[in-house]
Scaffold this active site. Structure first.
Site: not given
Ligand SMILES: Cc1cc2nc3c(=O)[nH]c(=O)nc-3n(C[C@H](O)[C@H](O)[C@H](O)COP(=O)(O)OP(=O)(O)OC[C@H]3O[C@@H](n4cnc5c(N)ncnc54)[C@H](O)[C@@H]3O)c2cc1C
Length: 484
Positions: A282, A285, A313, A348, A366
């Site tokens: 993650e 990502w 759209w 997420n 989007w």
């Molecule tokens: C439409 C959409 C918009 C999003 N917008 C953002 C945003 O503006 N900022 C953001 O940080 N994340 C975004 N995400 C990714 C993801 O949803 C969040 O990073 C995650 O929910 C953060 O929660 P966490 O820190 O508990 O994640 P954890 O599951 O604990 O993951 C740890 C870290 O990994 C990174 N990460 C995790 N999942 C993703 C992912 N799919 N893509 C990129 N990085 C990821 C984040 O930095 C996160 O803090 C988006 C996802 C979607 C589908």
């Protein structure tokens, strides 16, 4: 702390790195033995309104407050200034006699453009400029395919990241600071008016968040101790607190990804490898999103896959409004959008469901969703947000195919089977029995009555029929496919 009389200071310009730990710019400035001027510049956004969304403005206020307090413990202070960086820096250099400026690199396109120009201008004036890594595990230019191009697909990117070895180890916070005898005048944080006034829509944010470096480290410790075990199986369930909640701390650089990565090392006896690898994937990502943004700076504005440029759209203001306010009549969508209002954050899995609903069920561009999230998420991130939306829309580099359309009822039933998440954020249907919690519109009148629900009055009817919307979306998608 020692105070320097000779004003040959180094400006440390804080940006997306509001921390002392693993801050290479600060570390190098302190190691140079010169007095340090810690500076934060509130730069205007491209549209002149400010670079941050409203939720992040709330966060920034608290984060800067915390950073200033920490620096004061060491005998200094954080200087605040607003304006275009080149003007602010010129002014501070003139007033302080600073001879150098250090910063950690940022990778958002407007930021990198500003930094490149600035470096050039400042060096012409014989100001020493040094920039450092720290926002990512690896510089976005490091990982390349065997043919030397950037990656477009996450799988090979992850393998390359794994094979590239460990990221640079984080550096500890500096032990010794020198500050100038006199700091340049600072604006006050209060004068920036970053906090909402009336109404105070952020009043529930503190239930979930404590901005700042100290809280970021506590959260990481807590996650590694109590949350990482089981992460891979539980992370998809919005009703569980099973993810790290580090995203806003990472977005503001209150903790570095290298520090987070390091915290996952040496745990293999206690934590199953599935959980460790999944969490690292993650984090990767996030790296991948920055890799995409760096190589395609238009990521938040233009379809990566330009065959989407002709996509049909819809302009549906009522639908957009209902989506923003969590009033679509689909409980999992509404719970997510209301979680966003209440906490400035959304799980997420639910980001994917709500985004899919906007793009595929309502056929709304989007970019409107991306902008709404940017304004309302405390973790809004130029790379992750844009990449996330393009992934869901199907227009991205490595995207979920457009024809894969989430069914909001089935998604809800799969990931929130007993409806605990729904009940938390959509209280007006909380008394509905489990089998109808994701589909109140299918419940018999007597069941609704027992739960105190009058559809269309206390909770909306679905604003769109999912089966019809799915067929409609596929038709529009097939039209661009045929045109390609
Ligand atoms: C439409 C959409 C918009 C999003 N917008 C953002 C945003 O503006 N900022 C953001 O940080 N994340 C975004 N995400 C990714 C993801 O949803 C969040 O990073 C995650 O929910 C953060 O929660 P966490 O820190 O508990 O994640 P954890 O599951 O604990 O993951 C740890 C870290 O990994 C990174 N990460 C995790 N999942 C993703 C992912 N799919 N893509 C990129 N990085 C990821 C984040 O930095 C996160 O803090 C988006 C996802 C979607 C589908």
């Amino acid at each position: 702390m020692a105070r320097e009389t000779v004003a040959r200071a180094v400006i440390v310009w804080f940006r997306k790195d509001l921390r002392l730990d693993d801050n290479r710019a600060l570390h190098a400035a302190c190691a140079s033995g010169r007095p340090v001027i810690p500076l934060y510049i509130r730069e205007p956004g491209e549209d002149g309104t400010g670079p941050l969304g409203a939720a992040q403005a709330w966060w920034l206020h608290h984060s800067l407050h915390g950073l200033d307090a920490t620096i004061r413990k060491h005998g200094g202070k954080l200087v605040l200034a607003s304006g275009h960086a080149r003007n602010v820096l010129a002014d501070i250099i003139r007033r302080s006699g600073a001879e150098a400026i250090f910063w950690n690199r940022r990778y958002d396109p407007p930021g990198t453009a500003i930094d490149t120009r600035l470096r050039h201008e400042l060096e012409k004036q014989a100001i020493e400029v040094r920039s450092f890594s720290g926002q990512l595990l690896h510089e976005p230019t490091i990982l390349k395919t065997t043919s030397g191009t950037s990656y477009r697909v996450y799988g090979p990117f992850w393998r390359a990241l794994e094979e590239s070895g460990e990221p640079e180890a984080p550096v500890d916070p500096p032990q010794r600071f020198r500050f100038p005898q006199q700091f340049p005048a600072s604006e006050t944080l209060a004068s920036w008016k970053l906090l909402p006034q009336k109404p105070d829509w952020a009043k529930s944010f503190p239930d979930m968040w404590t901005p700042g470096e100290t809280a970021a480290h506590e959260k990481l410790r807590d996650f590694v101790e109590n949350g990482l075990h089981g992460y891979s199986s539980d992370r998809d369930f919005p009703g569980k607190t099973a993810t790290s909640l580090l995203s806003p701390h990472l977005a503001f650089g209150e903790i570095s990804p290298a520090r987070v990565w390091e915290a996952t090392k040496g745990l293999s006896r206690r934590i199953p490898s599935d959980d460790l690898v999944r969490f690292r994937r993650e984090l990767a990502w996030r790296e991948f999103s920055y890799h995409l943004l760096f190589h395609f700076p238009e990521l938040a504005r233009a379809n990566w896959n330009d065959s989407f440029d002709g996509f049909g759209w819809r302009k549906d203001e009522d639908g957009f409004h209902a989506w923003c306010n969590g009033q679509t009549g689909y409980p999992i969508v509404d719970a997510g959008m209301r979680q966003l209002w209440r906490h400035g954050w959304m799980h997420n899995r639910v980001r994917m469901i709500t985004a899919s609903f906007l793009v595929k069920d309502l056929l709304i561009d989007w970019r409107r969703g991306e902008a709404w999230f940017r304004d309302t998420l405390v973790d809004a991130d130029p790379a992750n947000n844009a990449a996330g939306w393009q992934w869901v829309a199907g227009s991205g580099a490595d995207a979920s195919p457009f024809f894969r359309i989430f069914n909001p009822v089935l998604q809800g039933e799969k990931f929130d089977a007993a409806g605990g998440y729904i009940r938390q954020f959509v209280p007006e249907i909380a008394k509905l029995e489990d089998r109808y919690i994701h589909r109140p519109f299918d419940a018999p009148e007597s069941v609704l009555e027992r739960a105190g629900i009058r559809l269309g009055e206390t909770y909306p009817n679905p604003i769109v029929d999912h089966a019809m919307a799915r067929r409609r979306a596929l038709k529009v998608f097939n039209a661009i496919k045929d045109a390609a």
